[in-house]
Scaffold this active site. Sequence first.
Site, PDB file in Angstrom:
ATOM      1  N   ASN A 135      53.365  -6.462  90.037  1.00 38.47           N
ATOM      2  CA  ASN A 135      52.405  -6.269  91.126  1.00 38.47           C
ATOM      3  C   ASN A 135      51.467  -5.102  90.864  1.00 38.47           C
ATOM      4  O   ASN A 135      51.822  -4.188  90.116  1.00 38.47           O
ATOM      5  CB  ASN A 135      53.176  -5.999  92.430  1.00 38.47           C
ATOM      6  N   ASP A 166      56.052 -17.001  97.112  1.00 37.99           N
ATOM      7  CA  ASP A 166      55.452 -17.303  98.419  1.00 37.99           C
ATOM      8  C   ASP A 166      55.749 -18.747  98.814  1.00 37.99           C
ATOM      9  O   ASP A 166      55.967 -19.049  99.989  1.00 37.99           O
ATOM     10  CB  ASP A 166      53.938 -17.069  98.362  1.00 37.99           C
ATOM     11  N   HIS A 193      48.505 -12.947  96.072  1.00 33.17           N
ATOM     12  CA  HIS A 193      49.895 -12.565  96.333  1.00 33.17           C
ATOM     13  C   HIS A 193      49.976 -11.165  96.945  1.00 33.17           C
ATOM     14  O   HIS A 193      50.428 -10.220  96.316  1.00 33.17           O
ATOM     15  CB  HIS A 193      50.737 -12.648  95.055  1.00 33.17           C
TER      16      HIS A 193
HETATM   17  P1  NAD Z   1      62.549  -2.692  88.277  1.00 38.32           P
HETATM   18  O1  NAD Z   1      62.126  -1.272  88.363  1.00 38.32           O
HETATM   19  O2  NAD Z   1      63.925  -3.039  88.714  1.00 38.32           O
HETATM   20  O3  NAD Z   1      62.370  -3.220  86.797  1.00 38.32           O
HETATM   21  C1  NAD Z   1      61.206  -3.031  86.070  1.00 38.32           C
HETATM   22  C2  NAD Z   1      61.584  -2.981  84.610  1.00 38.32           C
HETATM   23  O4  NAD Z   1      60.374  -2.835  83.866  1.00 38.32           O
HETATM   24  C3  NAD Z   1      62.488  -1.791  84.238  1.00 38.32           C
HETATM   25  O5  NAD Z   1      63.625  -2.249  83.544  1.00 38.32           O
HETATM   26  C4  NAD Z   1      61.601  -0.926  83.357  1.00 38.32           C
HETATM   27  O6  NAD Z   1      62.299  -0.242  82.336  1.00 38.32           O
HETATM   28  C5  NAD Z   1      60.667  -1.977  82.782  1.00 38.32           C
HETATM   29  N1  NAD Z   1      59.433  -1.421  82.250  1.00 38.32           N
HETATM   30  C6  NAD Z   1      58.615  -0.496  82.778  1.00 38.32           C
HETATM   31  N2  NAD Z   1      57.591  -0.239  81.953  1.00 38.32           N
HETATM   32  C7  NAD Z   1      57.758  -1.037  80.880  1.00 38.32           C
HETATM   33  C8  NAD Z   1      57.052  -1.228  79.674  1.00 38.32           C
HETATM   34  N3  NAD Z   1      55.932  -0.546  79.399  1.00 38.32           N
HETATM   35  N4  NAD Z   1      57.530  -2.122  78.781  1.00 38.32           N
HETATM   36  C9  NAD Z   1      58.655  -2.822  79.051  1.00 38.32           C
HETATM   37  N5  NAD Z   1      59.381  -2.675  80.161  1.00 38.32           N
HETATM   38  C10 NAD Z   1      58.939  -1.791  81.066  1.00 38.32           C
HETATM   39  O7  NAD Z   1      61.480  -3.544  89.122  1.00 38.32           O
HETATM   40  P2  NAD Z   1      61.611  -5.063  89.610  1.00 38.32           P
HETATM   41  O8  NAD Z   1      62.240  -5.112  90.940  1.00 38.32           O
HETATM   42  O9  NAD Z   1      62.164  -5.875  88.507  1.00 38.32           O
HETATM   43  O10 NAD Z   1      60.054  -5.427  89.825  1.00 38.32           O
HETATM   44  C11 NAD Z   1      59.168  -5.462  88.747  1.00 38.32           C
HETATM   45  C12 NAD Z   1      57.758  -5.790  89.198  1.00 38.32           C
HETATM   46  O11 NAD Z   1      57.676  -7.110  89.750  1.00 38.32           O
HETATM   47  C13 NAD Z   1      57.236  -4.874  90.289  1.00 38.32           C
HETATM   48  O12 NAD Z   1      55.901  -4.543  90.017  1.00 38.32           O
HETATM   49  C14 NAD Z   1      57.316  -5.720  91.547  1.00 38.32           C
HETATM   50  O13 NAD Z   1      56.409  -5.320  92.531  1.00 38.32           O
HETATM   51  C15 NAD Z   1      56.966  -7.068  90.986  1.00 38.32           C
HETATM   52  N6  NAD Z   1      57.360  -8.219  91.796  1.00 38.32           N
HETATM   53  C16 NAD Z   1      56.515  -9.280  91.831  1.00 38.32           C
HETATM   54  C17 NAD Z   1      56.835 -10.410  92.561  1.00 38.32           C
HETATM   55  C18 NAD Z   1      55.909 -11.581  92.610  1.00 38.32           C
HETATM   56  O14 NAD Z   1      56.076 -12.432  93.473  1.00 38.32           O
HETATM   57  N7  NAD Z   1      54.985 -11.730  91.691  1.00 38.32           N
HETATM   58  C19 NAD Z   1      58.038 -10.439  93.274  1.00 38.32           C
HETATM   59  C20 NAD Z   1      58.887  -9.356  93.218  1.00 38.32           C
HETATM   60  C21 NAD Z   1      58.528  -8.232  92.475  1.00 38.32           C
HETATM   61  C1  LMR Z   2      57.423  -9.954  97.000  1.00 38.18           C
HETATM   62  O1  LMR Z   2      56.607 -10.721  97.516  1.00 38.18           O
HETATM   63  O2  LMR Z   2      58.609  -9.919  97.370  1.00 38.18           O
HETATM   64  C2  LMR Z   2      56.996  -9.097  95.856  1.00 38.18           C
HETATM   65  O3  LMR Z   2      55.614  -9.135  95.668  1.00 38.18           O
HETATM   66  C3  LMR Z   2      57.526  -7.715  95.924  1.00 38.18           C
HETATM   67  C4  LMR Z   2      56.940  -6.885  97.038  1.00 38.18           C
HETATM   68  O4  LMR Z   2      56.481  -5.785  96.764  1.00 38.18           O
HETATM   69  O5  LMR Z   2      56.959  -7.338  98.189  1.00 38.18           O
END
Ligand code: NAD
Ligand code: LMR
Length: 333
Positions: A135, A166, A193
């Site tokens: 995100n 979503d 999103h």
């Molecule tokens: P998290 O902190 O648990 O995991 C992130 C991982 O990324 C960590 O293991 C970290 O070491 C790694 N990381 C950071 N920088 C890096 C790099 N340069 N190279 C390789 N790895 C790297 O976070 P999470 O809960 O897994 O969420 C990750 C991302 O996904 C967030 O930005 C979150 O907002 C997003 N997200 C998106 C959606 C969606 O619907 N698209 C849903 C949920 C979360």
């Molecule tokens: C979600 O929709 O759950 C993700 O984009 C994570 C967030 O920040 O809400």
Amino acid sequence: MSYIARRAFSTSRTNLSKVTVLGANGGIGQPLSLLLKLNKDVTQLSLYDLRGAPGVAADVSHIPTNSTVVGHLPEENGIKAALEGSEIVLIPAGVPRKPGMTRDDLFSINASIVRDLAKAVAEYAPKAFVAVISNPVNSTVPIVAEVFKSKGVYDPKRLFGVTTLDVIRAERFISEIKKTDPTAESVTVVGGHSGHTIVPLLSQSNHPEISGDVLDKLIHRIQFGGDEVVQAKNGAGSATLSMAQAGSRFASSLLKAIKGEKNIVEPTFVESPLFKEEGIDFFSSKVTLGPNGVEEIHGLGPLNKYEENLIEVAKVDLAKNIQKGVDFVKQNP
Ligand code: NAD
Ligand code: LMR
């Protein structure tokens, strides 16, 4: 450093599909890696993270499915080995929200993480299909596009923002209201999103009759479902398990489409002609996937007045979010 955790796939298999997860040790990365290990269309699973990826690889490699799993760290250019030969690259690397934050608040950290990973993908896997989870998706997808353009490898058919969460939320939440089987529900969600850019088209669902206060509350819950999880986790991150399921569903659809299966349709945030004339270059809508990625971007279909208004509101934030990503790469190449 690379760690070969297991090498045990059938040599009779001709369709080799290497799938790479960048950020594989994270809250999403770990369960996503697990679900990919269970996917029979994945023959090589390549797990990369700043830390911990070899451990995740060793762990999932004990599951007796026909794929190899290799974990990579940044040392000794591990990202090169992680990416080379990859057909699909999933990117969940980056920081998640805490209560009180918007997704846009993550931009200051995640923009440069995604930009740098995109540079590596451009160099080592320029033909891969790239699915961005990090995100704010409305900005990180344009960031990847700009990096790819600057490296001369941009193919809009191969870049996707994952908005599947979503969709699965919409299907679950509508089934709770109507007391139906959630697996029988189908809801199209378009736009982007984050918050008001998430636009569920309930008039096209199985329950177009939902209206009034029930409709307002349902739309709000779908648009702000992420906040529900962020608040419940109370500082320990955002959705990870449901996101892993959503990411796995998207990767699975992409793999099937690449292998020639027909009629694979997923809503996803792609470079889109739908509102290009209004300066909005990316938009999520139903997309038919094929062997080359995006095969057909579907229009929004018939909308009612309520949905037309939601789209108008979504476009305002979307335009800003997209421009922010584009400007970031121009100013910080
Ligand atoms: P998290 O902190 O648990 O995991 C992130 C991982 O990324 C960590 O293991 C970290 O070491 C790694 N990381 C950071 N920088 C890096 C790099 N340069 N190279 C390789 N790895 C790297 O976070 P999470 O809960 O897994 O969420 C990750 C991302 O996904 C967030 O930005 C979150 O907002 C997003 N997200 C998106 C959606 C969606 O619907 N698209 C849903 C949920 C979360
Ligand atoms: C979600 O929709 O759950 C993700 O984009 C994570 C967030 O920040 O809400």
